[in-house]
Structures are given as C-alpha cells and as structure tokens.
Design a protein around this motif. Structure first.
Motif, PDB file in Angstrom:
ATOM      1  N   LEU A  48       0.831  -1.206   0.000  1.00 40.33           N
ATOM      2  CA  LEU A  48       0.000   0.000   0.000  1.00 40.33           C
ATOM      3  C   LEU A  48       0.864   1.254   0.000  1.00 40.33           C
ATOM      4  O   LEU A  48       1.838   1.354   0.760  1.00 40.33           O
ATOM      5  CB  LEU A  48      -0.914   0.016   1.226  1.00 40.33           C
ATOM      6  N   ASP A  49       0.519   2.221  -0.823  1.00 39.36           N
ATOM      7  CA  ASP A  49       1.130   3.550  -0.797  1.00 39.36           C
ATOM      8  C   ASP A  49       0.180   4.457  -0.024  1.00 39.36           C
ATOM      9  O   ASP A  49      -0.803   4.947  -0.574  1.00 39.36           O
ATOM     10  CB  ASP A  49       1.333   4.062  -2.217  1.00 39.36           C
ATOM     11  N   PRO A  50       0.431   4.691   1.268  1.00 37.36           N
ATOM     12  CA  PRO A  50      -0.540   5.440   2.062  1.00 37.36           C
ATOM     13  C   PRO A  50      -0.712   6.883   1.612  1.00 37.36           C
ATOM     14  O   PRO A  50      -1.791   7.446   1.747  1.00 37.36           O
ATOM     15  CB  PRO A  50       0.006   5.351   3.488  1.00 37.36           C
ATOM     16  N   LEU A  51       0.347   7.487   1.071  1.00 38.96           N
ATOM     17  CA  LEU A  51       0.212   8.873   0.613  1.00 38.96           C
ATOM     18  C   LEU A  51      -0.734   8.952  -0.579  1.00 38.96           C
ATOM     19  O   LEU A  51      -1.569   9.859  -0.656  1.00 38.96           O
ATOM     20  CB  LEU A  51       1.572   9.463   0.257  1.00 38.96           C
ATOM     21  N   SER A  52      -0.636   8.008  -1.514  1.00 38.30           N
ATOM     22  CA  SER A  52      -1.567   7.998  -2.640  1.00 38.30           C
ATOM     23  C   SER A  52      -2.999   7.792  -2.159  1.00 38.30           C
ATOM     24  O   SER A  52      -3.933   8.411  -2.693  1.00 38.30           O
ATOM     25  CB  SER A  52      -1.184   6.911  -3.644  1.00 38.30           C
ATOM     26  N   LEU A  53      -3.174   6.930  -1.169  1.00 41.18           N
ATOM     27  CA  LEU A  53      -4.515   6.743  -0.597  1.00 41.18           C
ATOM     28  C   LEU A  53      -5.012   8.048   0.002  1.00 41.18           C
ATOM     29  O   LEU A  53      -6.159   8.455  -0.225  1.00 41.18           O
ATOM     30  CB  LEU A  53      -4.481   5.645   0.467  1.00 41.18           C
ATOM     31  N   PHE A  54      -4.170   8.735   0.760  1.00 36.83           N
ATOM     32  CA  PHE A  54      -4.560  10.010   1.367  1.00 36.83           C
ATOM     33  C   PHE A  54      -4.955  11.030   0.302  1.00 36.83           C
ATOM     34  O   PHE A  54      -6.005  11.690   0.413  1.00 36.83           O
ATOM     35  CB  PHE A  54      -3.399  10.550   2.200  1.00 36.83           C
ATOM     36  N   LEU A  55      -4.145  11.162  -0.750  1.00 39.53           N
ATOM     37  CA  LEU A  55      -4.445  12.134  -1.795  1.00 39.53           C
ATOM     38  C   LEU A  55      -5.705  11.763  -2.564  1.00 39.53           C
ATOM     39  O   LEU A  55      -6.488  12.631  -2.958  1.00 39.53           O
ATOM     40  CB  LEU A  55      -3.252  12.249  -2.744  1.00 39.53           C
ATOM     41  N   HIS A  56      -5.923  10.471  -2.753  1.00 42.78           N
ATOM     42  CA  HIS A  56      -7.145   9.999  -3.403  1.00 42.78           C
ATOM     43  C   HIS A  56      -8.372  10.376  -2.569  1.00 42.78           C
ATOM     44  O   HIS A  56      -9.360  10.901  -3.102  1.00 42.78           O
ATOM     45  CB  HIS A  56      -7.062   8.485  -3.585  1.00 42.78           C
ATOM     46  N   LEU A  57      -8.307  10.123  -1.268  1.00 43.83           N
ATOM     47  CA  LEU A  57      -9.432  10.458  -0.401  1.00 43.83           C
ATOM     48  C   LEU A  57      -9.675  11.963  -0.383  1.00 43.83           C
ATOM     49  O   LEU A  57     -10.824  12.417  -0.444  1.00 43.83           O
ATOM     50  CB  LEU A  57      -9.166   9.944   1.012  1.00 43.83           C
ATOM     51  N   GLU A  58      -8.594  12.739  -0.293  1.00 42.44           N
ATOM     52  CA  GLU A  58      -8.740  14.201  -0.240  1.00 42.44           C
ATOM     53  C   GLU A  58      -9.377  14.730  -1.509  1.00 42.44           C
ATOM     54  O   GLU A  58     -10.149  15.698  -1.467  1.00 42.44           O
ATOM     55  CB  GLU A  58      -7.356  14.820  -0.005  1.00 42.44           C
ATOM     56  N   HIS A  59      -9.077  14.104  -2.648  1.00 44.53           N
ATOM     57  CA  HIS A  59      -9.660  14.529  -3.922  1.00 44.53           C
ATOM     58  C   HIS A  59     -11.108  14.081  -4.061  1.00 44.53           C
ATOM     59  O   HIS A  59     -11.965  14.864  -4.509  1.00 44.53           O
ATOM     60  CB  HIS A  59      -8.820  13.963  -5.075  1.00 44.53           C
ATOM     61  N   ARG A  60     -11.411  12.845  -3.667  1.00 48.18           N
ATOM     62  CA  ARG A  60     -12.738  12.283  -3.891  1.00 48.18           C
ATOM     63  C   ARG A  60     -13.722  12.598  -2.772  1.00 48.18           C
ATOM     64  O   ARG A  60     -14.939  12.628  -3.012  1.00 48.18           O
ATOM     65  CB  ARG A  60     -12.622  10.756  -4.032  1.00 48.18           C
ATOM     66  N   HIS A  61     -13.236  12.816  -1.568  1.00 47.06           N
ATOM     67  CA  HIS A  61     -14.120  12.993  -0.414  1.00 47.06           C
ATOM     68  C   HIS A  61     -13.670  14.217   0.390  1.00 47.06           C
ATOM     69  O   HIS A  61     -13.122  14.087   1.490  1.00 47.06           O
ATOM     70  CB  HIS A  61     -14.104  11.747   0.469  1.00 47.06           C
ATOM     71  N   PRO A  62     -13.869  15.414  -0.131  1.00 53.37           N
ATOM     72  CA  PRO A  62     -13.358  16.614   0.547  1.00 53.37           C
ATOM     73  C   PRO A  62     -13.970  16.816   1.931  1.00 53.37           C
ATOM     74  O   PRO A  62     -15.118  16.432   2.187  1.00 53.37           O
ATOM     75  CB  PRO A  62     -13.756  17.747  -0.407  1.00 53.37           C
ATOM     76  N   ALA A  63     -13.181  17.403   2.816  1.00 51.66           N
ATOM     77  CA  ALA A  63     -13.595  17.714   4.186  1.00 51.66           C
ATOM     78  C   ALA A  63     -12.674  18.811   4.702  1.00 51.66           C
ATOM     79  O   ALA A  63     -11.615  19.080   4.115  1.00 51.66           O
ATOM     80  CB  ALA A  63     -13.521  16.466   5.075  1.00 51.66           C
ATOM     81  N   PRO A  64     -13.031  19.462   5.798  1.00 53.62           N
ATOM     82  CA  PRO A  64     -12.259  20.633   6.237  1.00 53.62           C
ATOM     83  C   PRO A  64     -10.967  20.327   6.984  1.00 53.62           C
ATOM     84  O   PRO A  64     -10.120  21.205   7.118  1.00 53.62           O
ATOM     85  CB  PRO A  64     -13.240  21.374   7.147  1.00 53.62           C
ATOM     86  N   PHE A  65     -10.782  19.099   7.517  1.00 53.80           N
ATOM     87  CA  PHE A  65      -9.610  18.832   8.340  1.00 53.80           C
ATOM     88  C   PHE A  65      -8.875  17.588   7.871  1.00 53.80           C
ATOM     89  O   PHE A  65      -8.768  16.599   8.587  1.00 53.80           O
ATOM     90  CB  PHE A  65      -9.994  18.678   9.821  1.00 53.80           C
ATOM     91  N   TYR A  66      -8.350  17.621   6.655  1.00 49.31           N
ATOM     92  CA  TYR A  66      -7.471  16.556   6.199  1.00 49.31           C
ATOM     93  C   TYR A  66      -6.073  16.785   6.769  1.00 49.31           C
ATOM     94  O   TYR A  66      -5.579  17.917   6.784  1.00 49.31           O
ATOM     95  CB  TYR A  66      -7.396  16.523   4.672  1.00 49.31           C
TER      96      TYR A  66
END
Length: 423
Positions: free
Chosen positions: A195-213
C-alpha cells in the motif's frame, strides 16, 4: 531566530500539487482543507522538522507548553485519545502501538491564504528558502491516481454482533444513570502489503473533501485524517468549538430531508447534550458571560452524510492560554459522552481496542492566543513495519438508540475507506 518570508499568488489546485510533491520528496506533514465547510481551516505544509516532542506517560501539559511557546514558529502534530485517558486518570492495560502524542516545529512552513489567493513560505535561513522556492517553481503534479487497496477484507474489533451487544450494554448503563450519551467505536484493520498510504490520502482528499485533512509522519506510522469536525479554534483569544452530533445518510439535500434530521428527537438530543458539555468544558477558561451557542442544529454535508453541528463560542481569559483551554476540554465531548469521565471509563470497558490517534486531535499551535484543532474522526493509521492500515468509526448512543441502526451509522462513516477496497 528570525523568519524569512516569501509570498506568491497560488491557486488551491497548485497548492495541493506542491503539498503532494513535498510530502513525497521531503516527507512533509500536511493540513489540507476543502473550502465552504463550517470548520474550514488554513492549509499548511510543514517541511524538515527542527524540533520534536514525542509524548509518553510522563509528558505533562507544561512540557507541551514549553515546547510550543519556548521558541518561535508554529507547532503541528497530534494528541492521542489515550493521552486524554491519562489526563482523566482512566487506567488501561491495552497495548498501544503509537506514541501518545507527537508535535514538531519546522525549518519551513507554507500556508495557503484562501482570502487572498496567496501562499506564504516562512523559513529559518536563506538556504532553505532557495531550496523550497526551487520546488515551488517546478511544474509538479499530484501523485498518480489511487485505484484500490491491495489487501484482504478487514479484521474488525467489534463486528456487527459484538457492536450491537455493546450498544445494548451501553443502554443498560444509561438506564442505570452512569452515562446519558456515549460514543462507541470499532476498529477495522486491513493487511496491506504494497500500500502507498500517501496515494490513498491524496485519493481520499480529492474524492471525499472535508475541512480537516491531515497527513502526518510519526515514526513508522503515517496518519491519514479526513475529519469534518473542529474541536477548538482560538483566534486572538476568540474561542470556537463546533461539535458534530446527529447523522442522516442521504444524497438528498431538500428542506424536507434536512428537517428529518433537525426535527428528529434522538438526533437533536445527541447534539444538545454535547453542546451543553462543550459549553461547560470551555467555560472555566473563558471570560465570565462570554460563552454562548449560535447556529444550533445547523446542517452540512460531508461524503454521503448530512451532519448537524452548533457553534460554541467564548473569549479566552487573560490569565489563560490556548493550551489551558485545549487540555482542560480534551478529549472532545462529541467522541466521549456525558458525563465525560464516566463515559470514558465505560468506553474503556466496552471497546477491545486502544483508540490511539482516533478521537484525539490533530493540532496547529501558533502562540498562546492562536491555535486550531480537529476531532480526529474518519482517521486511519498505516504502520510501515507491519503493513497494516487501521481505520475506526463510531456512533453516539442515547436512550432511544437501536443497536442495528447504530451499527449501520458506524459503517456509513467508515464507507470512504470501504469504497477504496476491491469489491
């Protein structure tokens, strides 16, 4: 130590590109924030730590105060829920797999000012200024799109049967008068070699926006926090807490659907109880008569959920600082229950897992009168040694809760991580 500044015009997308690049190449820590949310915060990139405070069982709030205020520059990191248990004198024999807290100061930070459309680089020497400026001027792009987690189905600390039994036990405690609202959680653990956790994080931030990433490097752990909830913000002594309670899973934003949430006696009760707790938590460190509640029963959307929140405000007393306020109120009432200590003791009995960073806080501390912090929900931790990804989810239980409904709400909150897994 003087700080050097460099300011330039920057779009939100360009800032995200720079953040992703520096997280990949410099192991930078990140706070990212989607616009338009009630808890929108200032995006920050922290580059090259020059000082660190790693919490253990002997770390005191005064140690944290000395680290944050004893030298210039902002401090960024996390305080775990488990550290809150120590503050509340709640013993636990559960194994902990990460530090109780971790704060850093940086050689350089980049902040994005949404109001002006500018990024501001602050750093401690010209060599770092030249190096980071070179990165800023490069044509970088966000990391490759994340497809799916290469992992097996998760192990669950409380599966459906166990979670529903935990809800029934909580209802017994409510009827016995030991608590009148309690947040019960479960942990989902995936084995994810490769798993590349940074890619997962960036994917989530792009697909599921929220105020406190937040993306944070702590030893062998990588924290991926996708929280929608502010714990406490202090701006020049003005205090704001925005507790979230009350959830409706719906793709519909019509007035009728919103009324289903705001007029639900159960959901209203959840939020009102926690608002009263937060008012009490901040009052001891705020000027007398300054604490008030605004925008009660407000609603916003995050992911496929409608969520209720309120604004609890006050003014910090002149003889207090933001860390007095933070630690006296920590951990947040929305993820413990009412009364707080009694509810936390019950949580310790019912949950087989240690929470760690989950339900703690990601924090940015600038000075005695300025800070911001989240409630670290919708948060995962990747262990680079064991190749495991821990995620957590929970729900607030009140006297008219039903076990099945609470389990379904819990799984709905964890869904953004499920969606990344192979079907």
């Amino acid at each position: 130590m003087s700080m050097l500044l460099h300011t330039w015009d920057c779009s939100p997308l360009r800032f995200r590109e720079i953040a992703a690049h520096l997280a990949r190449t410099e192991q930078a820590d990140l706070v990212l924030s989607a616009p338009g949310y009630p808890a929108e915060t200032t995006p920050i990139i922290g580059i090259r730590p020059i000082a660190e405070l790693v919490f253990d069982g002997d770390t005191t709030p005064d140690d944290v105060r000395e680290f944050c205020f004893g030298s210039p520059g902002l401090s960024m990191g996390y305080v775990s829920y488990d550290y809150g248990m120590i503050l509340r004198n709640i013993p636990s024999g559960k194994p902990r797999h990460m530090s109780l807290g971790h704060l850093k100061k940086y050689a350089a930070t980049i902040e994005y000012k949404a109001s002006t459309g500018q990024a501001v680089l602050s750093c401690v020497d010209s060599g770092i200024l030249d190096s980071v400026t070179g990165v800023i001027e490069q044509p970088v792009s966000i990391a490759a799109i994340f497809d799916a987690m290469p992992c097996t189905p998760p192990d669950i600390s409380l599966d459906q049967a166990a979670y529903e039994q935990g809800v029934r036990q909580t209802l017994e405690h409510i009827r016995s008068g030991l608590t009148y609202q309690l947040n019960l959680s479960t942990r989902l653990t995936w084995y994810c070699p490769g798993l590349d956790p940074l890619s997962l994080f960036l994917h989530l931030e792009h697909r599921h926006p929220a105020p406190f990433y937040a993306w944070y490097n702590s030893g062998c752990h990588r924290i991926l926090s996708t929280s929608p909830e502010r714990f406490i913000q202090v701006v020049d002594g003005l205090v704001l807490s925005q507790p979230i309670k009350g959830t409706l899973r719906s793709e519909d934003d019509s007035p009728e659907t919103i009324r289903r949430l705001t007029e639900s006696p159960k959901e209203r009760a959840e939020l009102s109880m926690i608002v009263d707790l937060i008012r009490n938590d901040i009052s001891a460190n705020c000027e007398y008569g300054s604490v008030r509640v605004d925008n009660h029963l407000s609603v916003f959307r995050v992911d496929n959920l409608l969520q209720m929140y309120s604004d609890v405000t006050g003014r910090l007393r002149s003889d207090r600082d933001c860390l007095d306020l933070f630690f006296d109120a920590f951990p947040g009432g929305s993820i413990t229950g009412c009364p707080k200590r009694s509810s936390m003791a019950i949580i310790e009995e019912l949950e087989p897992h240690a929470r760690g960073i989950y339900c703690g806080s990601m924090v940015v501390i600038r000075d005695r009168l300025n800070m911001d912090s989240s409630i670290a929900i919708r948060t995962a931790v990747f262990d680079t040694v064991s190749n495991t990804l821990d995620t957590y989810a929970g729900s607030g239980i009140v006297v008219d809760s039903t076990p099945t409904s609470e389990y379904e709400e819990t799984m709905a909150k964890a869904e953004k991580f499920f969606r990344t897994a192979p079907q």
